[in-house]
Design an enzyme around this catalytic site. Structure first.
Site, short mmCIF file in Angstrom:
data_model
loop_
_atom_site.label_atom_id
_atom_site.label_comp_id
_atom_site.label_asym_id
_atom_site.label_seq_id
_atom_site.Cartn_x
_atom_site.Cartn_y
_atom_site.Cartn_z
N ASP A 198 -40.66 1.58 13.47
CA ASP A 198 -40.98 2.61 14.41
C ASP A 198 -39.65 2.30 15.23
O ASP A 198 -39.28 1.47 15.88
CB ASP A 198 -42.02 2.56 15.02
CG ASP A 198 -42.07 4.05 15.85
OD1 ASP A 198 -42.12 5.12 14.93
OD2 ASP A 198 -42.27 4.27 17.19
N GLU A 252 -39.55 -14.19 4.67
CA GLU A 252 -40.32 -15.48 4.28
C GLU A 252 -41.36 -15.26 3.36
O GLU A 252 -41.93 -16.02 2.85
CB GLU A 252 -41.07 -15.76 5.94
CG GLU A 252 -40.00 -16.27 6.85
CD GLU A 252 -40.86 -16.38 8.32
OE1 GLU A 252 -41.93 -16.40 8.31
OE2 GLU A 252 -39.92 -16.51 9.45
C1 GLC Z 1 -41.61 7.52 16.11
C2 GLC Z 1 -42.81 8.15 15.38
C3 GLC Z 1 -43.30 9.24 16.34
C4 GLC Z 1 -43.66 8.57 17.30
C5 GLC Z 1 -42.56 7.97 18.29
C6 GLC Z 1 -43.07 7.08 19.24
O1 GLC Z 1 -40.48 8.55 16.17
O2 GLC Z 1 -42.14 8.47 14.16
O3 GLC Z 1 -44.21 9.85 15.69
O4 GLC Z 1 -44.43 9.51 18.30
O5 GLC Z 1 -41.96 7.19 17.44
O6 GLC Z 1 -43.72 6.03 18.62
#
Ligand code: GLC
Length: 526
Positions: A198, A252
């Protein structure tokens, strides 16, 4: 050739895929039941959006425990069963990893809040108020409002690039890094095949916390966050050290993949492959989400992307995800068929988003049913319309749940569902199945080179080639018939058409004629 190069990824938004326990929210038990559907569709890997324990302020992107499963979704035994069943069906399993921030309820943050002297204080980003009072700088939260929240008890502000319930971790702290790398190992030992990371490009912030400059191009139709240019709050040079370390941890274990969520312009995006390709295997390419749906614009994008890739960097393409308007909502339902062909015939790994195979569009969600925190702050950017439940059949709630679903179904679910579409040879679902089968069968499609052939009017044509195998893809991005003068294609065999022309037929004339909204895959003779 590794599975993540050859294969196709399918994103499951777990709340909305299949409910197994009758509470109106999807879960792991439900997903287990639908694995055979996914295997039969012809995808290779499932990427599962977060299922970790979470207060759900951002529906799982606010993690309170990185090494567990939220009871809403199941438990670790349920997860192990899912992983084993996926493996038995030949499917890989990719987990979401949310390193930029935790939930405000994560034990680390509770300790960090406890006092300035707490050993975990520096696991998060704390700053004194500005000299005259107020937030330390002008940074904005992606969901609207300032990126800083004041904590009166300790007299400092903490940073949150998203909701105030999502405090940012301090990735300059080696202890944070070590703890988070152990999280990756925990899941890989459990058999996970890789991670979608993310907001990878935001992990490191300016060491001096300088103000972001004002964006002179901002207009009120755009999100609040875009008032500033994130020059200092994201995409810092030092983030590449973190990416390289994440990659080392993933390496790893054999045959794992590191995918990065990155919303950046092309030249910046490709830097995330890392020096000597020691960064992310697949920095997610979201450029199609932002490009006008026209032959010339898409052709220019594909050429620019191919040209910008570092040597040996493997491309990838995304048409939709849980944060953006679905492709059918952007390009229109007829063009969703052309989009399906584009996605599955470009060079590189495609990622499909659940429900795109039904042509789900922007499902209307009435104001009182809005769930998404961003949608509550800035209704125009609410993400609920792209997160509605999967529609399986004609039974109660489209077979998604016995209970009222957490978000509404699209009104036409009685006709738009997997069961009904499965019975219709001309459905988008069956088009996806044929495209995925052809892609798997033909090295030119899953492994071959790419070269542009023509951009004329609303037609974009390109070729894919592996050894002696050469295929031509021609896509009509418009609602008018098109004609392309290509004597070299006379006699070519039609392998697949989005408009239902006879497969196996040969092109008789020196002109390739495309019906409105038609895409074809051809095999030229000789
Ligand atoms: C990313 C995710 C989104 C989320 C954001 C904060 O962009 O795809 O859905 O709200 O991160 O974690």
């Amino acid at each position: 050739m590794s599975w993540w190069r050859r294969g196709v990824i399918y994103q499951v938004y777990p709340r909305s895929f299949q409910d197994g326990d009758g509470d109106g929210v999807g879960d792991l038990a439900g997903l287990r039941r639908r694995l055979p559907y996914l295997a039969e569709l012809g995808i290779d890997a499932v990427w599962l959006s977060p299922v970790f324990p979470s207060p759900m302020a951002d529906f799982g992107y606010d993690v309170a425990d990185y090494c567990g499963i939220d009871p809403l979704f199941g438990d670790l035994d349920q997860f192990d069963a899912l992983a084993a069943e996926a493996r038995a069906l030949g499917l890989k399993l990719v987990m979401d990893f949310v390193p930029n921030h935790t939930s405000e309820r994560h034990p680390w943050f509770l300790e960090s809040l406890a006092s300035r002297e707490n050993p975990r204080r520096d696991w998060y980003v704390w700053r004194d108020p500005a000299p005259g009072g107020g937030p330390p700088n002008n940074w904005l939260s992606s969901f609207g409002g300032p990126a800083w929240t004041y904590h009166p008890a300790s007299g400092q502000y903490y940073l949150h690039s998203y909701l105030r319930e999502q405090p940012d971790l301090n990735w300059r702290n080696p202890r944070v890094r070590a703890a988070m790398y152990d999280v990756l190992r925990f899941w890989m030992r459990r058999g996970v095949d890789g991670f979608r990371v993310d907001v990878l490009w935001r992990l490191i912030k300016d060491a001096q916390f300088r103000d972001d400059p004002v964006n002179p191009a901002w207009t009120p139709e755009r999100p609040q966050e875009e008032r500033l240019l994130p020059l200092f709050s994201a995409d810092q040079a030092e983030v590449h050290d973190v990416v390289a370390e994440l990659r080392q941890v993933v390496d790893e274990f054999p045959d794992r993949v590191l995918i990065g969520e990155i919303y950046l312009p092309l030249e910046r995006l490709v830097t995330y492959y890392g020096r000597d390709l020691a960064g992310a295997h697949l920095p997610f390419n979201f450029l199609l989400l932002e490009t006008a749906w026209r032959a010339d614009a898409v052709a220019a994008l594909v050429e620019a992307y191919e040209a910008a890739l570092p040597d040996g960097g493997w491309p990838n393409w995304v048409l939709s995800n849980h944060d953006r308007v679905r492709v059918s909502g952007r390009a229109g339902e007829r063009q969703a068929r052309v989009a399906a062909m584009l996605l599955t015939t470009l060079r590189g790994t495609p990622t499909l988003y659940y429900g795109d195979e039904l042509g789900l569009g922007r499902v209307p969600v009435p104001a009182e049913a809005v769930q998404d925190p961003w949608g509550k702050n800035e209704p125009a950017f609410g993400r609920d319309p792209s997160r509605t439940p999967m529609q399986w059949d004609v039974s109660i709630n489209a077979g998604f749940s016995m209970a009222e679903p957490w978000l509404p179904l699209s009104a036409d679910w009685r006709t738009r569902n997997i069961m009904t579409a499965g019975d219709d040879p001309g459905s988008l679902l069956n088009l996806y199945r044929r495209l995925l089968a052809l892609r798997r069968e033909r090295p030119a499609l899953h492994a071959g080179g790419w070269a542009p052939l023509a951009v004329a009017g609303e037609v974009f044509a390109f070729e894919r080639r592996a050894g002696a195998e050469r295929l031509v893809v021609a896509l009509n991005f418009g609602a008018e018939p098109q004609r392309l003068h290509r004597p070299d294609l006379a006699g070519a065999r039609v392998l697949l058409s989005t408009a239902g022309r006879d497969e196996g037929a040969t092109l008789a004339e020196p002109d390739l004629r495309l019906a409105p909204d038609e895409g074809v895959i051809l095999e030229p003779v000789g």
